[in-house]
Design a protein around this motif. Structure first.
Motif, PDB file in Angstrom:
ATOM      1  N   VAL A  13      -4.710  -4.970   4.223  1.00 40.26           N
ATOM      2  CA  VAL A  13      -4.579  -3.763   3.407  1.00 40.26           C
ATOM      3  C   VAL A  13      -4.665  -2.523   4.286  1.00 40.26           C
ATOM      4  O   VAL A  13      -3.857  -1.592   4.163  1.00 40.26           O
ATOM      5  CB  VAL A  13      -5.662  -3.725   2.317  1.00 40.26           C
ATOM      6  CG1 VAL A  13      -5.589  -2.408   1.537  1.00 40.26           C
ATOM      7  CG2 VAL A  13      -5.524  -4.910   1.374  1.00 40.26           C
ATOM      8  N   VAL A  25      -4.520   6.538  -1.358  1.00 45.80           N
ATOM      9  CA  VAL A  25      -3.794   5.294  -1.103  1.00 45.80           C
ATOM     10  C   VAL A  25      -4.003   4.376  -2.299  1.00 45.80           C
ATOM     11  O   VAL A  25      -5.130   4.227  -2.787  1.00 45.80           O
ATOM     12  CB  VAL A  25      -4.310   4.602   0.168  1.00 45.80           C
ATOM     13  CG1 VAL A  25      -3.625   3.246   0.359  1.00 45.80           C
ATOM     14  CG2 VAL A  25      -4.099   5.489   1.386  1.00 45.80           C
ATOM     15  N   SER A  51      -7.715   3.586   6.753  1.00 39.50           N
ATOM     16  CA  SER A  51      -6.442   4.250   6.473  1.00 39.50           C
ATOM     17  C   SER A  51      -6.331   5.587   7.196  1.00 39.50           C
ATOM     18  O   SER A  51      -5.220   6.099   7.399  1.00 39.50           O
ATOM     19  CB  SER A  51      -6.260   4.441   4.961  1.00 39.50           C
ATOM     20  OG  SER A  51      -7.214   5.338   4.423  1.00 39.50           O
ATOM     21  N   ALA A 102      -2.030   0.440   4.768  1.00 36.13           N
ATOM     22  CA  ALA A 102      -2.467   1.768   4.326  1.00 36.13           C
ATOM     23  C   ALA A 102      -2.284   2.795   5.424  1.00 36.13           C
ATOM     24  O   ALA A 102      -1.817   3.919   5.174  1.00 36.13           O
ATOM     25  CB  ALA A 102      -3.916   1.715   3.871  1.00 36.13           C
ATOM     26  N   LEU A 141      -8.991   5.511  -1.868  1.00 39.96           N
ATOM     27  CA  LEU A 141      -8.232   4.270  -1.969  1.00 39.96           C
ATOM     28  C   LEU A 141      -8.473   3.637  -3.337  1.00 39.96           C
ATOM     29  O   LEU A 141      -9.614   3.545  -3.789  1.00 39.96           O
ATOM     30  CB  LEU A 141      -8.613   3.287  -0.860  1.00 39.96           C
ATOM     31  CG  LEU A 141      -7.737   2.021  -0.846  1.00 39.96           C
ATOM     32  CD1 LEU A 141      -7.240   1.712   0.559  1.00 39.96           C
ATOM     33  CD2 LEU A 141      -8.479   0.824  -1.424  1.00 39.96           C
ATOM     34  N   THR A 194      -3.176   0.356  -3.625  1.00 41.65           N
ATOM     35  CA  THR A 194      -2.751  -0.969  -3.195  1.00 41.65           C
ATOM     36  C   THR A 194      -2.873  -1.948  -4.344  1.00 41.65           C
ATOM     37  O   THR A 194      -3.727  -1.782  -5.227  1.00 41.65           O
ATOM     38  CB  THR A 194      -3.579  -1.459  -1.985  1.00 41.65           C
ATOM     39  OG1 THR A 194      -3.176  -2.795  -1.641  1.00 41.65           O
ATOM     40  CG2 THR A 194      -5.071  -1.461  -2.293  1.00 41.65           C
ATOM     41  N   ALA A 220       0.861  -1.180   0.000  1.00 39.51           N
ATOM     42  CA  ALA A 220       0.000   0.000   0.000  1.00 39.51           C
ATOM     43  C   ALA A 220       0.899   1.232   0.000  1.00 39.51           C
ATOM     44  O   ALA A 220       1.834   1.321   0.807  1.00 39.51           O
ATOM     45  CB  ALA A 220      -0.924   0.019   1.216  1.00 39.51           C
TER      46      ALA A 220
END
Length: 317
Positions: free
Chosen positions: A280, A227, A245, A284, A267, A229, A171
């Protein structure tokens, strides 16, 4: 790789004279998007579509911009750039790109120009999959933090990068810090904080900002970011990871998520690896905290808001 994730590109547009700008994050096709707002004074675009109740799935771009709500016009240029490349949701004979956006207030004079469609388009034109520049560039060009005792005591903020990995799960976060609060390190030490005397009253317990709710100073703060990922997440998972996050923002900003901040995080899940949402989210949050700290570390002096020398000592390792 930009944000440590394959296929993600980042581009900045900076007005160096007026110290404002915008930043775009362009994910690969098929990327799932999510969004979460925790601040009390947000300025956003497409957050309902990317939020928990929205029907939108794929996200084609994220805009982070200065210029207050005027700066959200830069998203029109991002949409045009994506549409020129047929990247978007098919609607009849056209495609309509889904571009999430969030703004921060960096206006210092009445005649200051703000990022518009051409700025958004230009940021896309220079977007690269290489690691992006950080500090006082793009959306970070006019950022300030440490305003709890009043904006006149602020120090320079900026846009920063953080990347966290576990095995082949990654992330990466790109975050612009323009918060009311101070930016603090992993041990709670102040990295970038107000320059007021120790005995000065500070928000939320006192100080001039208590009277600024709804006024100009009351809307002049926020932390916004994106963010990315390589995880594969469905819509609810992407939104949940975006929500969690924000834990990184709480670690790095004191106080965070106030009524005077418009804190918003997007995200993007590119779908290259199976992973649980909590894994995740853990990465994050770590990446967001690092990004906030790196933004103030790499910032340069603003008129009336110098870079805090303590931030230069921060090392993410």
């Amino acid at each position: 790789m930009a944000l440590g994730v394959e296929g993600v590109a980042v581009g900045h547009w900076t007005d160096e004279r007026w110290r404002t700008g915008c930043t775009v994050v362009l994910p690969p096709p098929g990327t799932m998007g999510g969004a979460s707002v925790r601040g009390g004074a947000p300025g956003t675009r497409e957050v309902p579509a990317l939020g928990a109740s929205g029907s939108g799935l794929e996200c084609h771009g994220i805009l982070l911009t200065g210029g207050s709500a005027f700066g959200l016009a830069a998203a029109d240029g991002v949409m045009r750039w994506l549409a020129e490349r047929r990247r978007g949701v098919p609607v009849g004979p056209r495609v309509v790109p889904v571009v999430g956006g969030a703004n921060l207030l960096d206006l210092r004079t009445a005649d200051q120009p703000t990022p518009g469609p051409e700025a958004g388009h230009a940021a896309c034109e220079v977007a690269s999959t290489e690691e992006p520049t950080t500090g006082s560039v793009g959306v970070g060009a006019g950022c300030m933090v440490g305003k709890t005792a009043g904006v006149e005591h602020a120090v320079a903020g900026g846009v920063g990068l953080g990347i966290a990995s576990h095995g082949d799960l990654t992330a990466g976060a790109l975050v612009a810090a323009n918060a009311v609060g101070d930016v603090v390190g992993p041990g709670g030490e102040v990295l970038a904080g107000d320059r007021a005397p120790v005995e000065a009253e500070r928000y939320p317990f006192g100080g001039p900002l208590l009277g600024a709710l709804g006024g100009e100073e009351g809307r002049a703060h926020t932390v916004i970011g994106c963010v990315a990922t390589n995880a594969r997440l469905d819509k609810s998972g992407a939104v949940r990871a975006a929500e969690l996050s924000h834990g990184g923002l709480v670690r790095a900003v004191r106080p965070a998520h106030t009524q005077l901040d418009g804190d918003c995080l997007f995200l993007l899940a590119t779908g290259q690896r199976e992973a649980p949402v909590d894994a995740v989210a853990a990465l994050a949050a770590e990446a967001v905290a690092t990004a906030v700290r790196m933004g103030v570390r790499d910032a340069t002096d603003l008129p009336g808001a110098p870079a805090d020398p303590r931030a230069k000592l921060f090392d993410e390792v």
